[in-house]
Write an enzyme that holds these catalytic residues in place. Structure first.
Site, PDB file in Angstrom:
ATOM      1  N   GLU A 170       0.816  -1.221   0.000  1.00  0.00           N
ATOM      2  CA  GLU A 170       0.000   0.000   0.000  1.00  0.00           C
ATOM      3  C   GLU A 170       0.849   1.270   0.000  1.00  0.00           C
ATOM      4  O   GLU A 170       0.750   2.108   0.893  1.00  0.00           O
ATOM      5  CB  GLU A 170      -0.979  -0.008   1.182  1.00  0.00           C
ATOM      6  CG  GLU A 170      -1.979  -1.136   1.111  1.00  0.00           C
ATOM      7  CD  GLU A 170      -3.167  -0.963   2.056  1.00  0.00           C
ATOM      8  OE1 GLU A 170      -3.128  -0.062   2.901  1.00  0.00           O
ATOM      9  OE2 GLU A 170      -4.136  -1.733   1.936  1.00  0.00           O
ATOM     10  N   GLU A 379      -5.081  -8.706   0.284  1.00  0.00           N
ATOM     11  CA  GLU A 379      -5.868  -8.438   1.500  1.00  0.00           C
ATOM     12  C   GLU A 379      -7.319  -8.206   1.128  1.00  0.00           C
ATOM     13  O   GLU A 379      -7.622  -7.529   0.139  1.00  0.00           O
ATOM     14  CB  GLU A 379      -5.404  -7.167   2.230  1.00  0.00           C
ATOM     15  CG  GLU A 379      -4.108  -7.280   2.960  1.00  0.00           C
ATOM     16  CD  GLU A 379      -3.722  -5.990   3.704  1.00  0.00           C
ATOM     17  OE1 GLU A 379      -4.627  -5.228   4.126  1.00  0.00           O
ATOM     18  OE2 GLU A 379      -2.518  -5.758   3.853  1.00  0.00           O
TER      19      GLU A 379
HETATM   20  C1  NOJ Z   1      -4.340  -2.458   4.866  1.00  0.00           C
HETATM   21  C2  NOJ Z   1      -3.031  -2.596   5.537  1.00  0.00           C
HETATM   22  O1  NOJ Z   1      -2.111  -3.198   4.683  1.00  0.00           O
HETATM   23  C3  NOJ Z   1      -3.124  -3.331   6.834  1.00  0.00           C
HETATM   24  O2  NOJ Z   1      -1.918  -3.189   7.495  1.00  0.00           O
HETATM   25  C4  NOJ Z   1      -4.300  -2.819   7.600  1.00  0.00           C
HETATM   26  O3  NOJ Z   1      -4.352  -3.213   8.919  1.00  0.00           O
HETATM   27  C5  NOJ Z   1      -5.549  -3.190   6.844  1.00  0.00           C
HETATM   28  N1  NOJ Z   1      -5.514  -2.541   5.559  1.00  0.00           N
HETATM   29  C6  NOJ Z   1      -6.855  -2.818   7.492  1.00  0.00           C
HETATM   30  O4  NOJ Z   1      -6.949  -1.446   7.611  1.00  0.00           O
END
Ligand code: NOJ
Length: 481
Positions: A170, A379
């Protein structure tokens, strides 16, 4: 598109779950680990929910065997985790910390022994604090070589067993929250600096990807992009254009660079006119073009809906909801480009994240169409309050509904022709949700701790654990049945 018959999930589909070092490991100063920018940032009063930090997190550093055993019980096919850079290289560019490397070495061995494919993320936001202090972290080009040395150290050490790698997690989030909103370290609000730091991160990413196959010839590597496909609030042409502005500025700005080594023209021109475009040096664009990934990693949680925003008197930055009090998210935008709107067609979580399984299919289709790359969903998951009931029971039916809905759309996307490699649920165990403390839970495994106390950190399987286990066993056959 409504299909008469859906294609099955591929036989080698990576049914996975994910985590990140800072969110689970704890042991923040153990066995030679140096501090990261998060170790510092969380200590600034008012930055995180109830002042929570990852000093202990869910103590995975000491309980990793138990955690892998739970993954094995579930029949998990893949586990995505990140390596903490300051754990394996002292101060980020100093001596190699053998103890730190050993931890990941053992973890990888244990996963492989249990037939779980490791997916290693190189960078999940925990930059060594020393590099921030030495030269301003991502704001200096020096970070490109230091990240390269760190990454190739891992390729050499783990590349014989780890086939799948994620480069930056991200980038769009850690850069914008770090340099625009000051909600993440280093807590800056300066758009010019943001675009420059981002450019260096893109170069670092490209340099590592460009050489990756020299180190891991059979491996596959890609970034994990936080993709929230943009919707138009109405069919008014100005709203459609606003959504396009958002898609280009907030998604193509990164994904075009990953896939093609190019910045989208309209946004480049806009930034240049406003004195915000990054300074380029000779060879930058050539390097970006060399860093073509094997797949696009996608972290999908929600879509975002946009409408037009006047240049004069338009809406600017709004507050995020990190408290879990529904309805506290404010509209946010850039005057003259776009502003966000609540989508009246969608339900939202207590953190105001709109729940939109079809949006995932929309996103997968857009990526396939634009870049023609295989996709790994690195994710997807639901952050909610969970209740631990008597006899260690957690009935998270809402999470099952969420995951099921998204997986159904994945199967439709596969039928549409999307080359989907796998799906990693965020997250395997409960963990620290950065700014949101421990109350926003994502895991299949409940961890008995909260903001006030570490309690006993006991691991408890939630109802969703068994559901996912069955889904994996049947290769998703019953999802659309
Ligand atoms: C994206 C992130 O990569 C992760 O670290 C985070 O906890 C989750 N989204 C949920 O917000």
């Amino acid at each position: 598109m409504i299909h008469n018959k859906l294609k099955p999930f591929p036989d080698n589909f990576l049914w996975g779950a994910a985590s990140a070092a800072y969110q689970i490991e704890g042991a923040w100063d153990v066995d030679g680990k140096s501090p990261s920018i998060w170790d510092e940032f969380v200590r600034i009063p008012g930055k995180t929910f109830k002042g929570t930090n990852g000093d202990i997190a869910v103590d995975h550093y000491h309980r990793w065997k138990e955690d892998v055993q739970l993954m094995a019980d579930m029949g998990l096919k893949a586990y995505r985790f990140s390596v903490s850079w300051p754990r394996v290289i002292k101060d980020g560019n100093g001596e190699i910390n053998e103890k730190g490397l050993e931890f990941y070495d053992n973890l990888v061995d244990e996963l492989v022994k249990n037939n779980i494919e490791p997916i290693v993320t190189l960078y999940h936001w925990d930059l060594p604090q020393a590099l921030q202090e030495q030269y301003g972290g991502w704001e200096s080009r020096q970070v490109i070589d230091d990240f390269y040395r760190y990454s190739t150290t891992l390729f050499k050490r783990l590349g014989d067993r780890v086939k799948y790698w994620v480069s930056l997690n991200e980038q769009n989030i850690f850069i914008s929250l770090g340099y625009q909103k000051a909600a993440h370290p280093p807590g800056v609000t300066d758009m010019k600096r943001m675009y420059q730091a981002n450019h260096h991160a893109s170069l670092a990413n490209a340099k590592v990807i460009a050489d990756f196959h020299d180190y891991v010839p059979e491996g596959k590597i890609g970034p994990s992009f936080a993709y929230g496909p943009a919707y138009s609030y109405s069919s008014h042409p100005e709203d459609v254009l606003a959504a396009q502005n958002a898609e280009e500025m907030q998604s193509h700005w990164w994904m075009d660079v990953y896939a093609w080594g190019k910045y989208p023209q309209a946004i480049w021109d806009y930034l240049e006119d406003n004195g915000l475009a990054p300074d380029l040096e000779e060879g930058d664009m050539e390097l970006l073009a060399k860093g073509k990934p094997d797949f696009m990693g996608v972290n999908y949680y929600k879509t975002t809906t946009y409408e037009r925003n006047p240049l004069v008197g338009g809406t600017g930055e709004g507050e995020m909801n990190t408290s879990g009090k529904k309805g506290t998210t404010q509209e946010s935008g850039i005057p003259g480009l776009f502003k966000t709107k609540k989508n009246p067609n969608l339900e939202a979580t207590n953190w105001d994240w709109e729940i939109d399984p079809v949006g995932l299919r929309v996103g997968l289709r857009r990526i396939t169409d634009r870049y023609g790359l295989p996709i790994l969903i690195s994710e997807n998951g639901l952050g909610e309050y969970d209740k631990l009931e008597e006899n260690d029971v957690v009935k998270d039916d809402y999470r099952i509904d969420y995951l099921k809905g998204h997986l159904q759309e994945c199967q439709k996307a596969i039928t549409d022709g999307v080359d989907l490699m796998g799906y990693c649920v965020w997250s395997f165990t409960d963990l620290l949700s950065w700014l949101n403390g421990y109350q926003k839970r994502y895991g299949f495994v409940y961890v008995n701790r909260d903001e006030e106390s570490e309690k006993d950190l006991r691991r408890i399987k939630k109802k969703s654990f068994d559901w996912y286990k069955e889904t994996i066993e049947t290769n998703g056959e019953k999802l659309n049945g």
